[in-house]
Design a protein around this motif. Sequence first.
Motif, mmCIF file in Angstrom:
data_model
loop_
_atom_site.group_PDB
_atom_site.id
_atom_site.type_symbol
_atom_site.label_atom_id
_atom_site.label_comp_id
_atom_site.label_asym_id
_atom_site.label_seq_id
_atom_site.Cartn_x
_atom_site.Cartn_y
_atom_site.Cartn_z
ATOM 1 N N THR A 188 -2.863 6.415 -8.787
ATOM 2 C CA THR A 188 -2.259 5.268 -9.466
ATOM 3 C C THR A 188 -3.344 4.562 -10.285
ATOM 4 O OG1 THR A 188 -0.594 4.937 -7.750
ATOM 5 C CG2 THR A 188 -1.117 3.030 -9.120
ATOM 6 N N TRP A 202 7.276 5.226 -5.796
ATOM 7 C CA TRP A 202 5.854 4.913 -5.863
ATOM 8 C C TRP A 202 5.504 4.530 -7.298
ATOM 9 C CZ3 TRP A 202 2.265 7.951 -8.658
ATOM 10 C CH2 TRP A 202 2.796 9.134 -9.188
ATOM 11 N N GLY A 252 0.799 -1.225 0.000
ATOM 12 C CA GLY A 252 0.000 0.000 0.000
ATOM 13 C C GLY A 252 0.827 1.269 0.000
ATOM 14 N N THR A 253 2.042 1.199 0.514
ATOM 15 C CA THR A 253 2.891 2.400 0.553
ATOM 16 C C THR A 253 3.474 2.734 -0.818
ATOM 17 O OG1 THR A 253 4.950 1.222 1.079
ATOM 18 C CG2 THR A 253 3.549 1.878 2.941
ATOM 19 N N SER A 299 -7.857 4.329 -7.654
ATOM 20 C CA SER A 299 -8.067 4.687 -6.249
ATOM 21 C C SER A 299 -7.409 3.637 -5.355
ATOM 22 C CB SER A 299 -9.545 4.856 -5.871
ATOM 23 O OG SER A 299 -10.159 3.617 -5.587
ATOM 24 N N LEU A 300 -6.983 4.068 -4.218
ATOM 25 C CA LEU A 300 -6.301 3.153 -3.289
ATOM 26 C C LEU A 300 -7.211 2.013 -2.839
ATOM 27 C CD1 LEU A 300 -4.268 5.701 -1.148
ATOM 28 C CD2 LEU A 300 -3.421 4.157 -2.926
ATOM 29 N N GLU A 301 -8.489 2.291 -2.665
ATOM 30 C CA GLU A 301 -9.420 1.244 -2.249
ATOM 31 C C GLU A 301 -9.514 0.144 -3.298
ATOM 32 O OE1 GLU A 301 -14.146 0.641 -1.183
ATOM 33 O OE2 GLU A 301 -13.321 2.663 -1.294
ATOM 34 N N ILE A 347 -7.337 -0.549 -5.667
ATOM 35 C CA ILE A 347 -6.039 -1.214 -5.800
ATOM 36 C C ILE A 347 -5.878 -2.254 -4.690
ATOM 37 C CG2 ILE A 347 -3.545 -0.837 -5.628
ATOM 38 C CD1 ILE A 347 -4.075 1.817 -7.206
ATOM 39 N N GLY A 348 -6.343 -1.930 -3.485
ATOM 40 C CA GLY A 348 -6.330 -2.913 -2.395
ATOM 41 C C GLY A 348 -7.176 -4.133 -2.726
ATOM 42 N N PHE A 379 1.732 3.016 -3.611
ATOM 43 C CA PHE A 379 0.710 3.568 -4.490
ATOM 44 C C PHE A 379 0.170 4.882 -3.955
ATOM 45 C CE2 PHE A 379 0.762 -1.018 -4.933
ATOM 46 C CZ PHE A 379 0.938 -1.143 -6.296
ATOM 47 N N LYS A 380 -0.342 5.693 -4.878
ATOM 48 C CA LYS A 380 -1.025 6.931 -4.524
ATOM 49 C C LYS A 380 -2.447 6.836 -5.056
ATOM 50 C CE LYS A 380 3.100 9.763 -4.350
ATOM 51 N NZ LYS A 380 3.666 11.059 -4.606
ATOM 52 N N ASN A 381 -3.293 7.749 -4.632
ATOM 53 C CA ASN A 381 -4.698 7.680 -5.024
ATOM 54 C C ASN A 381 -4.903 7.797 -6.532
ATOM 55 O OD1 ASN A 381 -7.255 7.153 -3.883
ATOM 56 N ND2 ASN A 381 -7.869 9.236 -4.406
#
Length: 125
Positions: free
Chosen positions: A39, A116, A32-33, A50-52, A54-55, A35-37
Amino acid sequence: MSQLNIDSDEVSLEFINYYYNLINSKNIDELGTLFKNHTHIKYNDNDYKSLENIGIFFKEMFELIKEIKLIKLSSTCSGTRRFNVLIQGQIILNDDTITNYSEYIQFGQANDKRFWIKDIISNFI
């Protein structure tokens, strides 16, 4: 004016090995570190932004794969802080099926010197 000599293959190989080690160890927190929102990941024609999302992408990937292996890497450097990497590799699925893949990753170095990932495009071959 002198130009910095950056070995893009060396920097890229070190970063990609680190990234793949995180995937193989299923270390979602450390991943998670990277990536940025903003990405963007495109994987077999599916978009993840979005980070969500990508998770979610990595959680789904962890359920399918046992290991990801780097076979070949080629890279270029855009300036001193952005790298473009083309990868050929193999994915070993949980059922021991081996699938070849091709992946493009663009990663950069932020002002705080941390790397990143900006974009990933990946397809099974």
